[in-house]
Design an enzyme around this catalytic site. Structure first.
Site, PDB file in Angstrom:
ATOM      1  N   ASP A  53      13.835  18.584 -16.170  1.00  0.00           N
ATOM      2  CA  ASP A  53      13.814  19.081 -14.794  1.00  0.00           C
ATOM      3  C   ASP A  53      13.878  20.604 -14.848  1.00  0.00           C
ATOM      4  O   ASP A  53      14.933  21.170 -15.111  1.00  0.00           O
ATOM      5  CB  ASP A  53      14.975  18.531 -13.969  1.00  0.00           C
ATOM      6  CG  ASP A  53      14.823  18.819 -12.479  1.00  0.00           C
ATOM      7  OD1 ASP A  53      14.298  19.909 -12.125  1.00  0.00           O
ATOM      8  OD2 ASP A  53      15.208  17.980 -11.654  1.00  0.00           O
TER       9      ASP A  53
ATOM     10  N   ARG B 256       6.310   9.069  -6.767  1.00  0.00           N
ATOM     11  CA  ARG B 256       5.060   9.277  -6.048  1.00  0.00           C
ATOM     12  C   ARG B 256       3.900   8.900  -6.970  1.00  0.00           C
ATOM     13  O   ARG B 256       3.891   9.261  -8.148  1.00  0.00           O
ATOM     14  CB  ARG B 256       4.920  10.739  -5.589  1.00  0.00           C
ATOM     15  CG  ARG B 256       5.914  11.155  -4.507  1.00  0.00           C
ATOM     16  CD  ARG B 256       5.611  10.462  -3.180  1.00  0.00           C
ATOM     17  NE  ARG B 256       6.492  10.900  -2.107  1.00  0.00           N
ATOM     18  CZ  ARG B 256       7.601  10.279  -1.738  1.00  0.00           C
ATOM     19  NH1 ARG B 256       7.987   9.183  -2.400  1.00  0.00           N
ATOM     20  NH2 ARG B 256       8.330  10.736  -0.733  1.00  0.00           N
TER      21      ARG B 256
ATOM     22  N   ASP C 128       5.802   1.108  -8.835  1.00  0.00           N
ATOM     23  CA  ASP C 128       6.072   0.760  -7.439  1.00  0.00           C
ATOM     24  C   ASP C 128       5.261   1.638  -6.496  1.00  0.00           C
ATOM     25  O   ASP C 128       5.148   1.340  -5.318  1.00  0.00           O
ATOM     26  CB  ASP C 128       7.565   0.911  -7.132  1.00  0.00           C
ATOM     27  CG  ASP C 128       7.914   0.401  -5.737  1.00  0.00           C
ATOM     28  OD1 ASP C 128       7.567  -0.755  -5.421  1.00  0.00           O
ATOM     29  OD2 ASP C 128       8.517   1.165  -4.958  1.00  0.00           O
TER      30      ASP C 128
ATOM     31  N   GLU D  40      -2.729   4.426  -2.761  1.00  0.00           N
ATOM     32  CA  GLU D  40      -1.783   3.382  -2.373  1.00  0.00           C
ATOM     33  C   GLU D  40      -2.205   2.808  -1.021  1.00  0.00           C
ATOM     34  O   GLU D  40      -2.233   3.555  -0.036  1.00  0.00           O
ATOM     35  CB  GLU D  40      -0.371   3.972  -2.287  1.00  0.00           C
ATOM     36  CG  GLU D  40       0.719   2.937  -2.126  1.00  0.00           C
ATOM     37  CD  GLU D  40       2.111   3.571  -2.144  1.00  0.00           C
ATOM     38  OE1 GLU D  40       2.550   3.961  -3.239  1.00  0.00           O
ATOM     39  OE2 GLU D  40       2.710   3.700  -1.070  1.00  0.00           O
TER      40      GLU D  40
ATOM     41  N   HIS E  14       5.415  -0.495  -3.209  1.00  0.00           N
ATOM     42  CA  HIS E  14       6.325   0.511  -2.663  1.00  0.00           C
ATOM     43  C   HIS E  14       7.553  -0.151  -2.017  1.00  0.00           C
ATOM     44  O   HIS E  14       7.904   0.105  -0.857  1.00  0.00           O
ATOM     45  CB  HIS E  14       5.593   1.382  -1.634  1.00  0.00           C
ATOM     46  CG  HIS E  14       6.140   2.781  -1.537  1.00  0.00           C
ATOM     47  ND1 HIS E  14       5.351   3.887  -1.376  1.00  0.00           N
ATOM     48  CD2 HIS E  14       7.427   3.247  -1.566  1.00  0.00           C
ATOM     49  CE1 HIS E  14       6.099   4.973  -1.294  1.00  0.00           C
ATOM     50  NE2 HIS E  14       7.368   4.602  -1.420  1.00  0.00           N
TER      51      HIS E  14
ATOM     52  N   GLY F 262      12.401   1.559  -2.240  1.00  0.00           N
ATOM     53  CA  GLY F 262      13.255   2.202  -1.252  1.00  0.00           C
ATOM     54  C   GLY F 262      13.939   1.210  -0.330  1.00  0.00           C
ATOM     55  O   GLY F 262      13.733  -0.006  -0.406  1.00  0.00           O
TER      56      GLY F 262
END
Length: 299
Positions: A149, A210, A233, A238, A257, A260
């Site tokens: 990161d 994403r 996912d 998409e 997706h 979440g």
């Protein structure tokens, strides 16, 4: 306003600091808020969703407007799903399931000898709220964890419980690569054909972030060959076109997706936002406020 204060349970001894202000509550699918609704009386926008990117017109961001979302609450089920994918990947679950369906030899030593989580090297790309929660969950397992990161220091990564590495080093090192970065120009397509080729044979790629972080054609090619495994996912595009091979492959697990919050997990997000509203009313601030410059990074 009195009824709202009572409803969100201002605690004993707290005096509401905002009794003459308005608050906007939005949720997934709200679309961009009309600028005329962001009046000077609106003190805070509280979003029962993840990203607030594009929720406010550019001219509506004010220094005194508090913007907060339930992204940290939404990060919990996403991280839990990513953890499930890590375990499934380590167990070679898609390969065993496919062979069971097709009648192939699922007890083949070649398959079994590479299965298992113990001693695995887990690479996390992006120490976002989801990445941090996954990292905390993974502390209970006998694995090695490294993080890439570039937005935070190596010291912070180490304090979180992982070894910092640059992206290409992380890719060469890991057995399982889990993506938790935002979709911004510098990250789109970051997991390209060259980086996928640099993953060791039998490695797994997990994407709950994403879809455009990964080169779709390149991951399809690697999975078609059986060299890599993927748990996706999110995809780009998409949903995938009907003729996409990815959902049919032995080495690939594609879901629409679902990582979440949905169903029961929505209640966690609602509880979080109501607590944030209580905090803003009582104190006029919150540590979870999102600035204009942060909105894309937290998307």
């Amino acid at each position: 306003m009195t009824e709202l204060v009572d409803w969100i349970h201002i605690r004993p001894g707290e005096t509401p600091s905002r009794t003459d202000h308005a608050f906007l509550l939005t949720g997934w699918g709200a679309g961009q808020i009309p600028a005329e609704l962001i009046t000077p009386q609106v003190s805070a926008l509280l979003h029962i969703g993840g990203s607030v990117h594009g929720l406010l017109p550019e001219g509506a961001w004010r220094p005194d407007l508090i913007v907060v979302s339930a992204r940290t609450a939404n990060a919990v089920p996403v991280a839990e799903y990513a953890l499930a994918c890590v375990i499934m990947a380590a167990k070679r679950a898609t390969q065993f399931a496919h062979r069971l369906r097709t009648g192939d030899d699922y007890w083949s030593p070649a398959v079994r000898s590479n299965a298992g989580l113990y001693g695995s090297r887990i690479g996390i790309v992006g120490l976002s709220a989801t990445g941090r929660h996954l990292l905390s969950l993974m502390q209970h397992f006998d694995v090695s964890i490294s993080v890439y990161d570039p937005t935070i220091s190596e010291e912070e990564i180490a304090c979180a419980g992982a070894e910092p590495r640059d992206l290409d080093e992380l890719i060469r090192w890991c057995d399982i690569l889990s993506l938790h970065a935002p979709s911004v120009p510098v990250t789109r397509g970051m997991i390209n054909a060259a980086r996928l080729a640099a993953l060791r044979d039998g490695a797994s790629v997990i994407n709950t972030a994403r879809g455009d972080l990964i080169d779709t054609e390149a991951i399809a090619s690697e999975c078609s060959s059986g060299r890599l495994f993927a748990y996706l996912d999110v995809t780009e595009p998409e949903p995938l076109p009907p003729d996409s091979a990815l959902p049919t492959l032995e080495s690939c697990f594609v879901t629409p997706h679902i990582a979440g919050a949905m169903g029961h997990d929505i209640h966690r997000m609602t509880t979080f936002i109501l607590e944030e509203l209580r905090r803003v009313i009582a104190t006029g601030s919150t540590p979870h406020a999102i600035s204009h410059s942060q909105q894309t990074l937290l998307a």
